[in-house]
Design a protein around this motif. Structure first.
Motif, PDB file in Angstrom:
ATOM      1  N   ASP A 292       0.810  -1.220   0.000  1.00  0.00           N
ATOM      2  CA  ASP A 292       0.000   0.000   0.000  1.00  0.00           C
ATOM      3  C   ASP A 292       0.845   1.273   0.000  1.00  0.00           C
ATOM      4  N   ARG A 293       2.173   1.118  -0.140  1.00  0.00           N
ATOM      5  CA  ARG A 293       3.127   2.232  -0.218  1.00  0.00           C
ATOM      6  C   ARG A 293       3.121   3.095   1.040  1.00  0.00           C
ATOM      7  N   SER A 294       2.739   2.509   2.154  1.00  0.00           N
ATOM      8  CA  SER A 294       2.659   3.274   3.401  1.00  0.00           C
ATOM      9  C   SER A 294       3.941   3.233   4.213  1.00  0.00           C
ATOM     10  N   MET A 341      20.797  -0.086  -3.364  1.00  0.00           N
ATOM     11  CA  MET A 341      20.420   0.646  -4.570  1.00  0.00           C
ATOM     12  C   MET A 341      18.917   0.889  -4.478  1.00  0.00           C
ATOM     13  N   GLY A 342      18.375   1.658  -5.416  1.00  0.00           N
ATOM     14  CA  GLY A 342      16.949   1.952  -5.373  1.00  0.00           C
ATOM     15  C   GLY A 342      16.540   2.929  -4.289  1.00  0.00           C
ATOM     16  N   TYR A 343      17.518   3.627  -3.703  1.00  0.00           N
ATOM     17  CA  TYR A 343      17.205   4.588  -2.631  1.00  0.00           C
ATOM     18  C   TYR A 343      16.316   5.718  -3.144  1.00  0.00           C
ATOM     19  N   ALA A 344      16.655   6.301  -4.282  1.00  0.00           N
ATOM     20  CA  ALA A 344      15.843   7.396  -4.823  1.00  0.00           C
ATOM     21  C   ALA A 344      14.430   6.922  -5.159  1.00  0.00           C
ATOM     22  N   ASP A 345      14.312   5.693  -5.669  1.00  0.00           N
ATOM     23  CA  ASP A 345      12.988   5.152  -5.985  1.00  0.00           C
ATOM     24  C   ASP A 345      12.137   5.034  -4.725  1.00  0.00           C
ATOM     25  N   ALA A 349       8.558   6.918  -3.907  1.00  0.00           N
ATOM     26  CA  ALA A 349       7.370   6.129  -3.584  1.00  0.00           C
ATOM     27  C   ALA A 349       6.767   6.548  -2.241  1.00  0.00           C
ATOM     28  N   LEU A 350       7.620   6.966  -1.308  1.00  0.00           N
ATOM     29  CA  LEU A 350       7.152   7.398   0.013  1.00  0.00           C
ATOM     30  C   LEU A 350       6.808   8.884   0.056  1.00  0.00           C
ATOM     31  N   GLY A 351       7.041   9.597  -1.060  1.00  0.00           N
ATOM     32  CA  GLY A 351       6.738  11.027  -1.107  1.00  0.00           C
ATOM     33  C   GLY A 351       7.722  11.885  -0.346  1.00  0.00           C
ATOM     34  N   VAL A 352       8.991  11.454  -0.280  1.00  0.00           N
ATOM     35  CA  VAL A 352      10.023  12.162   0.491  1.00  0.00           C
ATOM     36  C   VAL A 352      11.013  12.817  -0.466  1.00  0.00           C
ATOM     37  N   ALA A 445      13.215   7.097 -19.337  1.00  0.00           N
ATOM     38  CA  ALA A 445      12.335   8.148 -18.849  1.00  0.00           C
ATOM     39  C   ALA A 445      11.925   7.798 -17.427  1.00  0.00           C
ATOM     40  N   ASP A 446      11.615   8.801 -16.639  1.00  0.00           N
ATOM     41  CA  ASP A 446      11.110   8.576 -15.292  1.00  0.00           C
ATOM     42  C   ASP A 446       9.664   8.107 -15.424  1.00  0.00           C
ATOM     43  N   GLU A 447       9.480   6.794 -15.380  1.00  0.00           N
ATOM     44  CA  GLU A 447       8.161   6.230 -15.646  1.00  0.00           C
ATOM     45  C   GLU A 447       7.147   6.629 -14.584  1.00  0.00           C
ATOM     46  N   ASP A 448       7.591   6.869 -13.361  1.00  0.00           N
ATOM     47  CA  ASP A 448       6.655   7.330 -12.338  1.00  0.00           C
ATOM     48  C   ASP A 448       6.097   8.696 -12.687  1.00  0.00           C
TER      49      ASP A 448
END
Length: 577
Positions: A292-294, A341-345, A349-352, A445-448
């Motif tokens: 739920d991306r919480s 890795m994936g820190y920026a992602d 996702a958390l809106g930070v 591209a930034d798919e998000d």
């Protein structure tokens, strides 16, 4: 998992037959699972750990390095990503090291060298007809040529790092070694700086340059003169970086037993002794996001760290190193390189925001959980397999399997395989090109962000991409709260790049490799500010990269950049700091 990248970059090839992604995962997990037999494991144990290692990769939670993926279960079998090799002030030993370097490069490993023991240019040597020593930089060119020749016959280009003490008489020549674009193409260079030198820079004092031959004092020089040359060259070419050797050795558990560590692997994340090797692998932090991306699935993260530590420790036993001295040192210390890795992602996702106090707080939580879980796993392995041989000299009260575990490495290939952002870097740009795989590179591209435009602005994908190529994020037809977390490499102030490095370093046994991206229009004083702040915050080293400062960038954004300005001089470089 990007199977296309996995097979294109890391699959084994025999004639026209190319290993599939399925076959690669089977080969790698099986070879590492077989290590259980060395420690009394039965067939059930081998199957259990083979399945768990495979699950790490299939579920995209953790990927070992390219060397492990490419070489596990093969005749070559060399699984270490990086090495440090010694150089001593002796003609024969230099060529002995050259031979060792060729063996490391041939198997896909990168090498680091400390040039400080080599006598300065013009110093007396024993050959009567000679005019004097040629100096460290001349030997550097020899090693660069070796790397080029070996790379032509192998699968990938070798990588190197050379460091030199800031107190060596040839320090200015070394700092200028890559001033001409294209020179020493196979080397990164870094200046090794101690705390006393840094305090001399702040106080605008002189230091004494001292040759490696006992008793040969060269001259005194203003510390700011060296500092200014470092910063100007880093502004022009990205080299040199800086290594803060006192910070490195304050965290070195074997300092009293083996002496100080003096250099690192090519990207600076692994602080290594001569003949020491290290294997690498990284957790994909984005994989631990709750559905739920919480928040973050902390229990899954702890479990994954434990399995990853066991995998990397098994890779030490499974590896066939280029020579016995490396085998002995690797197994004496059993140093690992567990990164992320994936820190920026995860932040997005958390809106930070990347450059925020909330991000630093998240690093505290992530770093603490990873560090503590890793050491718990190493202590459990020590009970099962035995402590590393040099553990009695470490001062650590509880036996551990490894002298050091965590690192932050660049993750070029495996982050492409995982489909996540590299290391702890921010995302590079909304639309960018990476100079890999094909002659024209690969476009991303930034798919998000594309998805946000499709959802909130009702655009088709092609329309969204076109908008991203021509408008900055803050001008997109999106609510401010939606665009807020989308922060890209050149939008983030240098101080936040440095603060991010320093915060991760607090939880990292080895070191942190991260690029401090600087805009094309910055000046050498901005480089100075970044280096000084890194030292003050306790970083073990730092490198910077000003956009467009090399003849060819690995990553290029789609937007047009301005022509570079000459480096600005400031009081921080020429007078007050």
């Amino acid at each position: 998992m990007n199977s296309e990248v996995l097979t294109a970059k890391l699959a084994r090839r025999e004639g026209r037959q190319v290993e599939s992604a399925e076959e690669l995962l089977h080969r790698v997990s099986g070879a590492l699972g077989e290590v259980e037999r060395r420690y009394g494991g039965d067939e059930a144990a081998v199957r259990r750990w083979t399945a768990r290692y495979r699950a790490l990769m299939e579920e995209n939670r953790f990927w070992p390095s390219g060397r492990i993926l490419n070489n596990s279960g093969t005749r070559q079998g060399q699984l270490a990503s990086c090495f440090v090799l010694p150089l001593s002030d002796d003609f024969g030993s230099v060529f002995d090291t050259l031979k060792s370097a060729a063996g490391c490069h041939r198997s896909g490993g990168g090498t680091g060298f400390d040039l400080t023991p080599l006598r300065e240019r013009g110093a007396p040597i024993s050959t009567a007809e000679a005019g004097g020593a040629s100096g460290p930089v001349s030997w550097l060119r020899l090693f660069d040529a070796e790397t080029h020749v070996v790379a032509q016959g192998g699968k990938m280009r070798g990588a190197n790092l050379a460091s030199l003490s800031v107190r060596h008489p040839d320090i200015m020549e070394f700092i200028d070694a890559k001033r001409v674009v294209g020179r020493l193409h196979n080397f990164n260079i870094s200046v090794a700086m101690d705390d006393a030198f840094m305090r001399a820079v702040e106080a605008r004092e002189e230091i004494e340059l001292v040759g490696p031959v006992p008793g040969r004092k060269a001259r005194r020089i203003a510390a700011t003169e060296i500092w200014q040359r470092v910063c100007e060259n880093a502004w022009r070419t990205g080299d040199p970086g800086v290594l803060f050797v006192d910070a490195i050795n304050r965290a070195n558990p074997l300092l009293d037993h083996l002496g100080p560590i003096r250099t690192t692997n090519p990207c600076g994340e692994q602080t290594l002794y001569p003949y020491e090797a290290s294997n690498l692998g990284s957790l994909n932090l984005a994989a631990f996001l709750l559905p739920d991306r919480s928040g973050i699935d902390w229990e899954l993260l702890r479990e994954t760290v434990g399995d990853a530590v066991r995998l990397l420790d098994s890779a030490i036993d499974a590896s066939r190193y280029p020579e016995p001295r490396i085998t002995e040192m690797a197994r004496a210390n059993r140093r690992l390189g567990l990164g992320v890795m994936g820190y920026a992602d995860l932040l997005i996702a958390l809106g930070v925001r990347y450059d925020s106090e909330d991000a630093l707080g998240l690093i505290d939580r992530l770093g603490g959980v990873i560090r503590d879980s890793a050491w718990q796993a190493s202590e459990a392995l020590a009970q099962e397999r035995g402590a590393y041989p040099n553990w009695p000299h470490s001062g650590r009260p509880t036996p551990a399997r490894n002298c050091a575990i965590t690192t932050i490495a660049p993750t070029g290939t495996i982050s492409m395989v995982a489909g996540c952002s590299s290391g702890i870097e921010p995302r590079f740009a909304p639309v960018w090109n990476k100079d890999v795989l094909r002659s024209d590179g690969v476009s991303y591209a930034d798919e998000d962000l594309v998805g946000e435009l499709q959802q909130h602005a009702g655009l088709e994908r092609g329309e969204a991409l076109e908008l991203l190529r021509h408008k900055p994020v803050d001008e997109l037809p999106l609510p401010a709260h939606v665009t807020a977390p989308y922060r890209y490499a050149h939008e983030i102030p240098a101080t936040w790049h440095v603060r991010t490095v320093a915060r991760w370093q607090m939880y990292t046994d080895n070191a942190v490799s991260k690029t401090v991206n600087l805009p094309q229009a910055c000046g050498a004083d901005d480089v100075s500010d970044a280096f000084l702040e890194a030292w003050r915050l306790g970083c073990k080293g730092l490198s910077v990269y000003r956009e467009g400062s090399r003849d060819r960038d690995l990553l290029t954004a789609s937007h047009v950049t301005r022509e570079p300005e000459p480096p600005r001089q400031s009081k921080r470089l020429t007078g007050e700091l």
